[in-house]
Structure formats: structure tokens, C-alpha cells
Design a protein around this motif. Structure first.
Motif, PDB file in Angstrom:
ATOM      1  N   VAL A  75      29.999 -78.073-110.298  1.00  0.00           N
ATOM      2  CA  VAL A  75      29.019 -79.138-110.537  1.00  0.00           C
ATOM      3  C   VAL A  75      28.387 -79.992-109.099  1.00  0.00           C
ATOM      4  O   VAL A  75      27.751 -81.147-109.826  1.00  0.00           O
ATOM      5  N   ALA A  76      29.740 -80.190-108.468  1.00  0.00           N
ATOM      6  CA  ALA A  76      29.238 -80.875-106.760  1.00  0.00           C
ATOM      7  C   ALA A  76      27.274 -80.590-106.661  1.00  0.00           C
ATOM      8  O   ALA A  76      27.020 -81.401-106.037  1.00  0.00           O
ATOM      9  N   GLU A  80      47.085 -67.480-113.235  1.00  0.00           N
ATOM     10  CA  GLU A  80      46.962 -67.956-112.387  1.00  0.00           C
ATOM     11  C   GLU A  80      46.236 -68.405-111.622  1.00  0.00           C
ATOM     12  O   GLU A  80      45.665 -69.661-111.006  1.00  0.00           O
ATOM     13  N   ALA A  81      46.341 -67.788-110.413  1.00  0.00           N
ATOM     14  CA  ALA A  81      45.137 -67.626-109.543  1.00  0.00           C
ATOM     15  C   ALA A  81      44.355 -67.280-110.101  1.00  0.00           C
ATOM     16  O   ALA A  81      43.058 -67.913-109.165  1.00  0.00           O
ATOM     17  N   LEU A  82      43.436 -66.850-110.851  1.00  0.00           N
ATOM     18  CA  LEU A  82      41.909 -67.073-111.104  1.00  0.00           C
ATOM     19  C   LEU A  82      41.903 -68.356-112.019  1.00  0.00           C
ATOM     20  O   LEU A  82      40.902 -68.730-111.782  1.00  0.00           O
ATOM     21  N   LYS A  83      43.237 -68.723-112.660  1.00  0.00           N
ATOM     22  CA  LYS A  83      42.440 -70.320-113.287  1.00  0.00           C
ATOM     23  C   LYS A  83      41.958 -70.833-112.081  1.00  0.00           C
ATOM     24  O   LYS A  83      41.176 -71.842-112.754  1.00  0.00           O
ATOM     25  N   MET A  84      43.451 -71.578-110.852  1.00  0.00           N
ATOM     26  CA  MET A  84      42.750 -72.302-110.346  1.00  0.00           C
ATOM     27  C   MET A  84      41.436 -71.844-109.434  1.00  0.00           C
ATOM     28  O   MET A  84      40.871 -73.061-108.830  1.00  0.00           O
ATOM     29  N   ILE A 104      38.794 -74.148-109.082  1.00  0.00           N
ATOM     30  CA  ILE A 104      37.708 -75.166-108.290  1.00  0.00           C
ATOM     31  C   ILE A 104      36.163 -74.811-107.844  1.00  0.00           C
ATOM     32  O   ILE A 104      35.661 -75.393-107.906  1.00  0.00           O
ATOM     33  N   ALA A 105      36.044 -73.633-108.292  1.00  0.00           N
ATOM     34  CA  ALA A 105      35.122 -73.366-108.882  1.00  0.00           C
ATOM     35  C   ALA A 105      33.762 -74.686-109.414  1.00  0.00           C
ATOM     36  O   ALA A 105      32.848 -74.408-109.405  1.00  0.00           O
ATOM     37  N   MET A 106      34.552 -74.568-110.565  1.00  0.00           N
ATOM     38  CA  MET A 106      33.965 -75.093-111.360  1.00  0.00           C
ATOM     39  C   MET A 106      33.154 -76.543-110.882  1.00  0.00           C
ATOM     40  O   MET A 106      32.212 -77.405-110.964  1.00  0.00           O
TER      41      MET A 106
END
Length: 103
Positions: free
Chosen positions: A73-74, A59-63, A67-69
Motif C-alpha cells: 500500500v505504501a 502465524e509467521a505467514l500471517k505476519m 507486513i507485505a500488504m
């Protein structure tokens, strides 16, 4: 994934100009399902060793991936349209709840 592709098509059909809106919507959907796919792949690779710690790390890797994605994108896609991106992200994110409610 199919729902985010459908939302991408809708943004492409009904938003002017369609190109940036459709790509932004696709990226919003991908920000939802790519980290989830990584989480699922990590759990299936464990083959039965599903402990609480394994779920927490997944779950930590998923979050972190989510955030990284968003940051990527930004940073790299300057012409991103945030309304299609966020709407498609939220629609794809809420699909899990609808699927669980229909079970």
C-alpha cells in the motif's frame, strides 16, 4: 470483514474528499482480514494435522502477509490516507478480542 466494510462506508460518508479515505479504510480492513483468511485456509487444509509447528508457520505467514500488504500500500498507493487506513485496521484487529470476550 463486515465491520471493515461498515467503517469504509463511514469514512466515505464523513470524510471530505471521500474517495481516497474510503479506499484507504477498505485497504486497512483488508490488511487485517486477508492474512487471517489465509491463516484459516492453511489450517483447514491440513485436516487434522494441527501441530504447534503448523500454527507457528501459519502465524509467521500471517505476519509476513500483513507486513507485505502494508509495504505494498505504501509503495503503490501514493495517495493513501493513513488515518483512515490505520484506524480501520485497528478496529478490525480488535474485533477478534471483542468476539472472544462475548463468547
Amino acid at each position: 470483514m463486515v465491520l471493515s466494510l461498515g467503517a469504509t462506508l463511514l469514512w466515505w460518508l464523513f470524510y471530505k474528499p471521500p474517495g481516497d479515505a474510503a479506499l484507504s479504510a477498505f485497504l486497512g480492513g483488508a490488511i487485517c482480514w486477508v492474512p487471517s483468511a489465509l491463516f484459516a485456509a492453511r489450517l483447514s487444509a491440513k485436516s487434522g494435522a494441527e501441530t504447534i509447528m503448523s500454527w507457528m508457520i501459519g502465524e509467521a505467514l500471517k505476519m509476513g502477509a500483513t507486513i507485505a500488504m502494508f509495504v505494498a500500500v505504501a509503495y503503490w498507493y501514493k495517495s493513501a490516507l493513513w488515518l483512515p487506513l490505520l484506524v480501520t485496521y485497528i478496529v478490525a484487529l480488535k474485533t477478534y478480542w471483542v468476539a472472544m470476550a462475548l463468547r
